[in-house]
Structure formats: structure tokens, C-alpha cells
Design a protein around this motif. Structure first.
Motif, PDB file in Angstrom:
ATOM      1  N   LEU A 199      17.378 -75.490 -36.094  1.00 55.02           N
ATOM      2  CA  LEU A 199      18.177 -75.799 -37.286  1.00 55.02           C
ATOM      3  C   LEU A 199      17.973 -77.229 -37.768  1.00 55.02           C
ATOM      4  O   LEU A 199      18.169 -77.519 -38.950  1.00 55.02           O
ATOM      5  CB  LEU A 199      19.658 -75.556 -37.002  1.00 55.02           C
ATOM      6  CG  LEU A 199      20.156 -74.114 -37.098  1.00 55.02           C
ATOM      7  CD1 LEU A 199      21.622 -74.023 -36.717  1.00 55.02           C
ATOM      8  CD2 LEU A 199      19.935 -73.558 -38.496  1.00 55.02           C
ATOM      9  N   TYR A 200      17.592 -78.119 -36.883  1.00 51.32           N
ATOM     10  CA  TYR A 200      17.321 -79.505 -37.276  1.00 51.32           C
ATOM     11  C   TYR A 200      16.227 -79.551 -38.349  1.00 51.32           C
ATOM     12  O   TYR A 200      16.237 -80.416 -39.229  1.00 51.32           O
ATOM     13  CB  TYR A 200      16.899 -80.316 -36.054  1.00 51.32           C
ATOM     14  CG  TYR A 200      16.570 -81.755 -36.356  1.00 51.32           C
ATOM     15  CD1 TYR A 200      17.576 -82.694 -36.543  1.00 51.32           C
ATOM     16  CD2 TYR A 200      15.241 -82.176 -36.468  1.00 51.32           C
ATOM     17  CE1 TYR A 200      17.268 -84.018 -36.840  1.00 51.32           C
ATOM     18  CE2 TYR A 200      14.924 -83.486 -36.757  1.00 51.32           C
ATOM     19  CZ  TYR A 200      15.941 -84.409 -36.941  1.00 51.32           C
ATOM     20  OH  TYR A 200      15.637 -85.717 -37.233  1.00 51.32           O
ATOM     21  N   TYR A 201      15.299 -78.603 -38.289  1.00 55.80           N
ATOM     22  CA  TYR A 201      14.180 -78.562 -39.240  1.00 55.80           C
ATOM     23  C   TYR A 201      14.382 -77.524 -40.343  1.00 55.80           C
ATOM     24  O   TYR A 201      13.553 -77.416 -41.243  1.00 55.80           O
ATOM     25  CB  TYR A 201      12.875 -78.236 -38.496  1.00 55.80           C
ATOM     26  CG  TYR A 201      12.564 -79.212 -37.396  1.00 55.80           C
ATOM     27  CD1 TYR A 201      11.969 -80.448 -37.677  1.00 55.80           C
ATOM     28  CD2 TYR A 201      12.866 -78.915 -36.069  1.00 55.80           C
ATOM     29  CE1 TYR A 201      11.694 -81.354 -36.666  1.00 55.80           C
ATOM     30  CE2 TYR A 201      12.580 -79.820 -35.044  1.00 55.80           C
ATOM     31  CZ  TYR A 201      12.005 -81.033 -35.357  1.00 55.80           C
ATOM     32  OH  TYR A 201      11.727 -81.935 -34.353  1.00 55.80           O
ATOM     33  N   ASN A 202      15.463 -76.760 -40.248  1.00 54.17           N
ATOM     34  CA  ASN A 202      15.659 -75.652 -41.192  1.00 54.17           C
ATOM     35  C   ASN A 202      16.883 -75.839 -42.080  1.00 54.17           C
ATOM     36  O   ASN A 202      17.067 -75.093 -43.033  1.00 54.17           O
ATOM     37  CB  ASN A 202      15.771 -74.334 -40.409  1.00 54.17           C
ATOM     38  CG  ASN A 202      15.901 -73.106 -41.306  1.00 54.17           C
ATOM     39  OD1 ASN A 202      16.939 -72.457 -41.339  1.00 54.17           O
ATOM     40  ND2 ASN A 202      14.846 -72.801 -42.033  1.00 54.17           N
ATOM     41  N   THR A 207      11.780 -77.546 -43.566  1.00 55.55           N
ATOM     42  CA  THR A 207      10.355 -77.816 -43.373  1.00 55.55           C
ATOM     43  C   THR A 207       9.676 -76.658 -42.666  1.00 55.55           C
ATOM     44  O   THR A 207       8.451 -76.653 -42.534  1.00 55.55           O
ATOM     45  CB  THR A 207      10.157 -79.107 -42.552  1.00 55.55           C
ATOM     46  OG1 THR A 207      10.876 -78.994 -41.316  1.00 55.55           O
ATOM     47  CG2 THR A 207      10.670 -80.316 -43.316  1.00 55.55           C
ATOM     48  N   ILE A 208      10.463 -75.677 -42.212  1.00 54.45           N
ATOM     49  CA  ILE A 208       9.927 -74.467 -41.594  1.00 54.45           C
ATOM     50  C   ILE A 208      10.973 -73.363 -41.704  1.00 54.45           C
ATOM     51  O   ILE A 208      12.170 -73.634 -41.702  1.00 54.45           O
ATOM     52  CB  ILE A 208       9.547 -74.711 -40.109  1.00 54.45           C
ATOM     53  CG1 ILE A 208       8.806 -73.495 -39.529  1.00 54.45           C
ATOM     54  CG2 ILE A 208      10.771 -75.054 -39.280  1.00 54.45           C
ATOM     55  CD1 ILE A 208       8.186 -73.757 -38.167  1.00 54.45           C
ATOM     56  N   PHE A 209      10.487 -72.137 -41.824  1.00 55.03           N
ATOM     57  CA  PHE A 209      11.375 -70.977 -41.861  1.00 55.03           C
ATOM     58  C   PHE A 209      11.349 -70.259 -40.520  1.00 55.03           C
ATOM     59  O   PHE A 209      10.374 -70.334 -39.780  1.00 55.03           O
ATOM     60  CB  PHE A 209      10.956 -70.004 -42.969  1.00 55.03           C
ATOM     61  CG  PHE A 209      11.174 -70.528 -44.363  1.00 55.03           C
ATOM     62  CD1 PHE A 209      12.187 -71.438 -44.636  1.00 55.03           C
ATOM     63  CD2 PHE A 209      10.374 -70.093 -45.405  1.00 55.03           C
ATOM     64  CE1 PHE A 209      12.392 -71.917 -45.911  1.00 55.03           C
ATOM     65  CE2 PHE A 209      10.562 -70.562 -46.695  1.00 55.03           C
ATOM     66  CZ  PHE A 209      11.577 -71.479 -46.956  1.00 55.03           C
ATOM     67  N   MET A 210      12.414 -69.535 -40.243  1.00 51.13           N
ATOM     68  CA  MET A 210      12.522 -68.781 -39.004  1.00 51.13           C
ATOM     69  C   MET A 210      11.501 -67.647 -38.943  1.00 51.13           C
ATOM     70  O   MET A 210      10.877 -67.404 -37.911  1.00 51.13           O
ATOM     71  CB  MET A 210      13.942 -68.216 -38.877  1.00 51.13           C
ATOM     72  CG  MET A 210      14.230 -67.485 -37.601  1.00 51.13           C
ATOM     73  SD  MET A 210      15.934 -66.865 -37.561  1.00 51.13           S
ATOM     74  CE  MET A 210      16.856 -68.389 -37.390  1.00 51.13           C
ATOM     75  N   GLY A 211      11.335 -66.954 -40.057  1.00 47.44           N
ATOM     76  CA  GLY A 211      10.417 -65.823 -40.100  1.00 47.44           C
ATOM     77  C   GLY A 211      10.929 -64.648 -39.277  1.00 47.44           C
ATOM     78  O   GLY A 211      11.953 -64.723 -38.606  1.00 47.44           O
ATOM     79  N   ASP A 212      10.199 -63.539 -39.329  1.00 49.84           N
ATOM     80  CA  ASP A 212      10.562 -62.381 -38.518  1.00 49.84           C
ATOM     81  C   ASP A 212      10.468 -62.696 -37.030  1.00 49.84           C
ATOM     82  O   ASP A 212      11.186 -62.101 -36.221  1.00 49.84           O
ATOM     83  CB  ASP A 212       9.639 -61.203 -38.843  1.00 49.84           C
ATOM     84  CG  ASP A 212      10.117 -60.441 -40.071  1.00 49.84           C
ATOM     85  OD1 ASP A 212      11.117 -60.865 -40.666  1.00 49.84           O
ATOM     86  OD2 ASP A 212       9.487 -59.426 -40.424  1.00 49.84           O
TER      87      ASP A 212
END
Length: 376
Positions: A199-202, A207-212
């Protein structure tokens, strides 16, 4: 307690360190979540953030879960690993829904059949009614797959799926610790740390997605954890200090947002003569975004409402019967559309003012995002 704290720090640290490396690898290999369609973002953002969550969770469990408990949970870990590889494959090269369902079915079958994670009765809903083995097996497999995909569907904006996962894992880890089941508590904390690190990056301007890769393993893990929670609570002595009278309703309350959002969009699609699995922007979080809320604000509101709902259900479960509590939970299906209508009405009457605030907020986020990318 010390082991739980160390587990959290281990998982959090691994996620914080591994996620930037995942971003570098994904960016180099052009594995992006492309904008368009029902997506709400407009830029090329790396996907597969679930890799960092998975690595943090698995390594922390390997280090801190006692060996005897790890052996008992081996089939659950097998299912999570299988779902992880399915998610990676789907993020890199889209899989057909049929193939994904087959893999989910295999993973759930192994967990239920060999891991003995099953729903065996109506529990406190109707006492002394036990399911036949075949019905117990089929029902649990269906529930795990349904909840896994329901969780996947809420991963539509930054921070939302992660925030819901934080609430569920934090609640379950606390409860498992209080009843003395430290192995389950460690497992929950390991996942909690991984999600917090991600979550720090989301959060906000992601800057990044969790994706499937992330939403599928989280959905699968959480759905299996809810079954473990119900069975563990049911096995506790009646006079146990932390036994919950209505564990089934509490499990539903923990997973309330994915359940309600999925039921809502499926109903709308069916009433409109469309397949319930056809993509659109009818989700609750999409409506909040369209009416002027930022990703961070929307995720905060929904997570806060989910936490408040869980707290109310927790205190209510000591005073009213399980069926009545379940009925109260289901009334949320009717309350939420009313709140959404109010929000849409407010937005239409204050559209210009809200649009100005949104533009200012986006400008601030863009400036912050550019600074962070330049520093990185």
C-alpha cells in the motif's frame, strides 16, 4: 506477542524492499496495466504488485510459523501458490475466464478436500444441522471461489482492495491471538505486513497496481481464512471469553464490501439483460470516483465504512440472534444505493465546484508523482 511483532516487521520490510524491484523488472519488460475500457487510470502503470505481497507473506511464514503448524497448513499454502502463478500468468498474458476458473477449482478442491477447510453445518444459524460430506465439500468450494472473485472485482481503484485486506487480516490476527491460536495469527500478520508494504506504493497516486496476482491470492487467502475463523470459533467452549455467538454473520461482516458490491453490480447487469460477468463502471468505488472523489478519498471512505460496520456487528452479536444480525447485514444492500443516489444528486448540483477541487488535487498529485519518479 513478540513473534507476531517480528513477523509483521519481517513481512513489511520484505514488501517495502521487494516491490520497487518488481516495479523495475516489470517496467523493463513492459508489463503494464493498459488504460482504457473500464479502467479509471490514464497512464501506463506497472501491474503485478501482488508479487511483493506474496514474497513477503511466504518468506515470513517460512521463518516464523512453527514447523508442525506449517505442515498442517501445507495444502492451504499449495492453493495460494497455485493461485499466485495463475495471477502472474494472467497479468503477463491474459487467460480465458474458463481456464482461470479451472485453476481456482483445483486450488479450492485441494484446500477443502485435503486441507480439511470445510463449512460443515449452518452453525449458529440453525443448530444441530450437519451437512452431508458431498454437500459440505461442494458448498465450501463454491464459497471460496465466489469470494475470491468478489474480492478481485473490488480491485478497481488505488488502495481499496489493500485497505479492505488490512481490515480483515488485522481483525482475524487479533482474534486468533486472543484465543491462543498463534499459528493462524502469525499467518494473518504475515499477510497484513505484505499488504501494508504494498500500500505504500499503491495509495493515492499509485506507482504499481496489485493486478490479478495480488487480488486473486488475497481473495483466496481471505476466503479460506474466513472458513478457518468460523470453524475455530464454533469449536471453542461455550464459556470461552472470546467465543463469538454469531461467527457466520461476523464472517459476512468482515467481507461485507466485496459481497455487497458484487451482488449489486451482478443484479444491475442481469436486470439490464447483460451477462453478470460483463465489465463496466457500475461498481460503488467507480461512482465515487465519477462524482469527484479521489482514489485515496474513495478508498478511505469505503474502508472506514467497512470498519464501522464491522464494529457495530461485533457489539450487536452479543445482544441479538445470528439470523437477526444477518438480516441487519443484508439491509445494507438497500441502504448503500440510497447513499449513492444522494452522492450523485449532490454532485449534479455542485458539479463545477467539485470539478475545480478535483483539478487542484490532481495537479498536486501529479507534481508529487513527478518528484518521486525523478528521485527514484
Amino acid at each position: 506477542m513478540l513473534r507476531l511483532i517480528v513477523t509483521l516487521l519481517t513481512s513489511l520490510t520484505i514488501a517495502l524492499i521487494s516491490t520497487p524491484e518488481v516495479i523495475k523488472v516489470i517496467t523493463k519488460n513492459n508489463v503494464f496495466d493498459l488504460p482504457g475500457g473500464r479502467k479509471v487510470h490514464t497512464e501506463l502503470i506497472p501491474s503485478m504488485g501482488g508479487v511483493g505481497i506474496f514474497i513477503a507473506f511466504l518468506l515470513s511464514c517460512c521463518i516464523w510459523i512453527p514447523i508442525n503448524s506449517a505442515i498442517e497448513l501445507r495444502f492451504l499454502f499449495f492453493g495460494i501458490i497455485l493461485i499466485f502463478f495463475m495471477g502472474v500468468r494472467d497479468d503477463m498474458l491474459a487467460m480465458s475466464p474458463r481456464n482461470k476458473l479451472i485453476i481456482q477449482l483445483i486450488a479450492a478442491t485441494v484446500v477443502v478436500g485435503f486441507g480439511d477447510i470445510q463449512i460443515r453445518s449452518f452453525y449458529s444459524l440453525y443448530e444441530n444441522i450437519n451437512f452431508p460430506e458431498w454437500f459440505s465439500f461442494a458448498t465450501t468450494v463454491f464459497i471460496i471461489i465466489a469470494l475470491t472473485n468478489a474480492f478481485n472485482l473490488i480491485d478497481g481503484i488505488n488502495g481499496l482492495a489493500g485497505a479492505i485486506a488490512v481490515i480483515i487480516t488485522a481483525a482475524l490476527s487479533t482474534w486468533f491471538f486472543l484465543i491462543g491460536n498463534h499459528s493462524y495469527a502469525i499467518m494473518m500478520v504475515a499477510m497484513l505486513g505484505g499488504v501494508l508494504g504494498f500500500l505504500y506504493y499503491n495509495w493515492g497516486r499509485a506507482t504499481i497496481f496489485m493486478g490479478d496476482t495480488g487480488s486473486m491470492i488475497l481473495g483466496f487467502f481471505l476466503s479460506c481464512s474466513l472458513v478457518l475463523f468460523i470453524n475455530t470459533d464454533y469449536a471453542l467452549p461455550v464459556d470461552h471469553a472470546y467465543k463469538l455467538p454469531d461467527a457466520v454473520s461476523m464472517a459476512i461482516a468482515l467481507f461485507i464490501y466485496p459481497i455487497i458490491d458484487t451482488l449489486r453490480v451482478f443484479t444491475i447487469r442481469i436486470l439490464n439483460g447483460r451477462s453478470p460477468f460483463s465489465p463496466d463502471r457500475k461498481h460503488i468505488h467507480h461512482i465515487f470516483i465519477r462524482t469527484g472523489f479521489t482514489h485515496a478519498a474513495t478508498s478511505t471512505i469505503i474502508a472506514s465504512m467497512s470498519f464501522l460496520f464491522l464494529a457495530v456487528c461485533y457489539f450487536a452479536n452479543f445482544y441479538i440472534h445470528d439470523l437477526l444480525l444477518l438480516a441487519c447485514i443484508l439491509t445494507a444492500l438497500y441502504v448503500i444505493p440510497l447513499l449513492l443516489k444522494w452522492r450523485v444528486y449532490y454532485y449534479k448540483n455542485n458539479k463545477d465546484e467539485i470539478a475545480k477541487k478535483v483539478l487542484k488535487q490532481k495537479a498536486k498529485e501529479s507534481a508529487k508523482f513527478k518528484v518521486e519518479r525523478n528521485v527514484g
